[in-house]
Design a protein around this motif. Structure first.
Motif, PDB file in Angstrom:
ATOM      1  N   PRO A   1      -6.261  18.143  39.682  1.00 49.73           N
ATOM      2  CA  PRO A   1      -6.601  19.161  38.675  1.00 49.73           C
ATOM      3  C   PRO A   1      -7.998  19.744  38.802  1.00 49.73           C
ATOM      4  O   PRO A   1      -8.226  20.901  38.421  1.00 49.73           O
ATOM      5  CB  PRO A   1      -6.438  18.408  37.347  1.00 49.73           C
ATOM      6  CG  PRO A   1      -6.528  16.953  37.690  1.00 49.73           C
ATOM      7  CD  PRO A   1      -5.973  16.837  39.063  1.00 49.73           C
ATOM      8  N   ASN A   2      -8.964  18.987  39.350  1.00 54.20           N
ATOM      9  CA  ASN A   2     -10.332  19.493  39.458  1.00 54.20           C
ATOM     10  C   ASN A   2     -10.599  20.211  40.776  1.00 54.20           C
ATOM     11  O   ASN A   2     -11.734  20.592  41.058  1.00 54.20           O
ATOM     12  CB  ASN A   2     -11.333  18.340  39.284  1.00 54.20           C
ATOM     13  CG  ASN A   2     -11.375  17.850  37.846  1.00 54.20           C
ATOM     14  OD1 ASN A   2     -11.448  18.645  36.913  1.00 54.20           O
ATOM     15  ND2 ASN A   2     -11.302  16.536  37.668  1.00 54.20           N
ATOM     16  N   MET A   3      -9.551  20.381  41.565  1.00 52.02           N
ATOM     17  CA  MET A   3      -9.656  21.144  42.807  1.00 52.02           C
ATOM     18  C   MET A   3      -8.962  22.490  42.650  1.00 52.02           C
ATOM     19  O   MET A   3      -8.099  22.660  41.784  1.00 52.02           O
ATOM     20  CB  MET A   3      -9.022  20.376  43.979  1.00 52.02           C
ATOM     21  CG  MET A   3      -9.778  19.132  44.389  1.00 52.02           C
ATOM     22  SD  MET A   3      -9.026  18.383  45.861  1.00 52.02           S
ATOM     23  CE  MET A   3     -10.150  17.014  46.136  1.00 52.02           C
ATOM     24  N   SER A   4      -9.316  23.418  43.496  1.00 54.50           N
ATOM     25  CA  SER A   4      -8.683  24.745  43.473  1.00 54.50           C
ATOM     26  C   SER A   4      -7.330  24.696  44.172  1.00 54.50           C
ATOM     27  O   SER A   4      -6.978  23.697  44.813  1.00 54.50           O
ATOM     28  CB  SER A   4      -9.588  25.758  44.184  1.00 54.50           C
ATOM     29  OG  SER A   4      -9.644  25.463  45.573  1.00 54.50           O
ATOM     30  N   ALA A   5      -6.597  25.795  44.063  1.00 51.13           N
ATOM     31  CA  ALA A   5      -5.316  25.896  44.767  1.00 51.13           C
ATOM     32  C   ALA A   5      -5.531  25.765  46.270  1.00 51.13           C
ATOM     33  O   ALA A   5      -4.793  25.049  46.958  1.00 51.13           O
ATOM     34  CB  ALA A   5      -4.648  27.229  44.435  1.00 51.13           C
TER      35      ALA A   5
END
Length: 307
Positions: free
Chosen positions: A91-95
């Motif tokens: 969740p704390n990373m980008s796509a």
């Protein structure tokens, strides 16, 4: 090469004394969008876990690309992408970062493949946005993107529209159609939402209490659910002549009991009635009939209850 991507033969999964699946014979041809339909608990997820190798069958075989040898199955499964239930995302990373981590873990060469995937699933403009800020629909599309990273020939989706709002459902439907049409990827999609699968699938399998009740194409399903006027008169042969000559239609059939099914004039019953009675025919019955999709599937399931 086999015309079938996937076939199962008497596939059975038993937990102690209970059957989750019993003698399932599934047949999925190349290029199809196969809608796998059943109520919650019918056995859909169990079957998907078996064919992805997340569980093992009690009995039966799984044939990929015409090959049911265990070693061949391992290689065949490399040609498959899957999204089972909700995608596992950071969740704390980008796509972009989520896709990059998956690419590295799988040893897939070339970072350019990530931008291609993001473009395909409609997330290019938000590729640097953290996943925790994504809508449910965006997370599902990213999950599908991860499943497509290895450029699979077969894509398996388990209940992908659960929890989506109407906009998300439409977006996901169009994405799946595009994956199938533009990329030529065969898709197996499981759901209990019949109305949505009917807009998407080219063939269907109906499962109930672990048994595959029926397989049919979208055309066959539409035929089974086709609306018609049911006509009962004293002289059906003369009635057929009236339909052909007076009403200029041949879109009907005479059943063994003499009942006529007229697939034309559904919105003009009065014209049909007048044409027949003016020729001296005695009208015994005239009504509009035919199953809705929901009632047809309910009927198949009800038949399964009595087996």
């Amino acid at each position: 090469m086999s015309e079938y991507i996937l076939r199962t033969k008497n596939l059975t999964k038993k937990y102690k004394h209970n059957y989750a699946l019993e003698n399932v014979n599934l047949n999925i041809k190349q290029g199809e969008i196969y809608g796998f339909i059943g109520q919650n608990g019918a056995g859909k997820s169990t079957l998907l876990r078996l064919i992805t190798g997340l569980a093992f069958p009690t009995e039966g075989t799984i044939e990929w690309f015409g090959n049911d040898d265990p070693k061949g199955l391992t290689n065949a499964q490399k040609r498959m992408g899957a999204l089972i239930e909700s995608p596992a995302l950071f969740p704390n990373m980008s796509a972009f970062e989520n896709l990059e981590i998956q690419r590295i873990q799988r040893g897939i060469p070339g970072r350019e493949s990530i931008d291609n995937i993001l473009q395909l699933v409609g997330l290019m403009d938000t590729k640097n946005k953290k996943v925790k800020n994504f809508s449910m629909g965006m997370k599902q599309r990213l999950g599908i993107g991860i499943a497509l990273l290895s450029d699979p020939e077969f894509l398996l989706l388990d209940e992908p529209i659960n929890g989506l709002d109407p906009t998300g459902i439409v977006e996901l439907r169009e994405l799946i159609k595009n994956i199938n049409h533009e990329k030529g990827i065969t898709v197996l999609i499981s759901s209990h939402i019949l109305s949505e699968l009917h807009l998407l699938a080219t063939s269907f399998g109906i499962i109930h209490k672990g048994k595959l009740m029926e397989e049919l194409t979208a055309k066959e399903l539409d035929e089974k659910c086709r609306q018609y006027l049911q006509i009962k008169v004293d002289r059906p042969a003369i009635a057929s002549t009236v339909l052909e000559q007076e009403l200029a239609t041949s879109d009907f059939e005479i059943m063994q009991d003499g009942t006529i099914k007229l697939y034309d004039y559904l919105d003009d019953i009065r014209t049909v009635s007048l044409a027949l009675t003016q020729k001296g025919l005695i009208m015994e019955h005239l009504s509009q009939n035919g199953d809705s999709l929901e009632s047809y599937f309910s009927k198949v399931i009800e038949e399964g209850e009595h087996e």
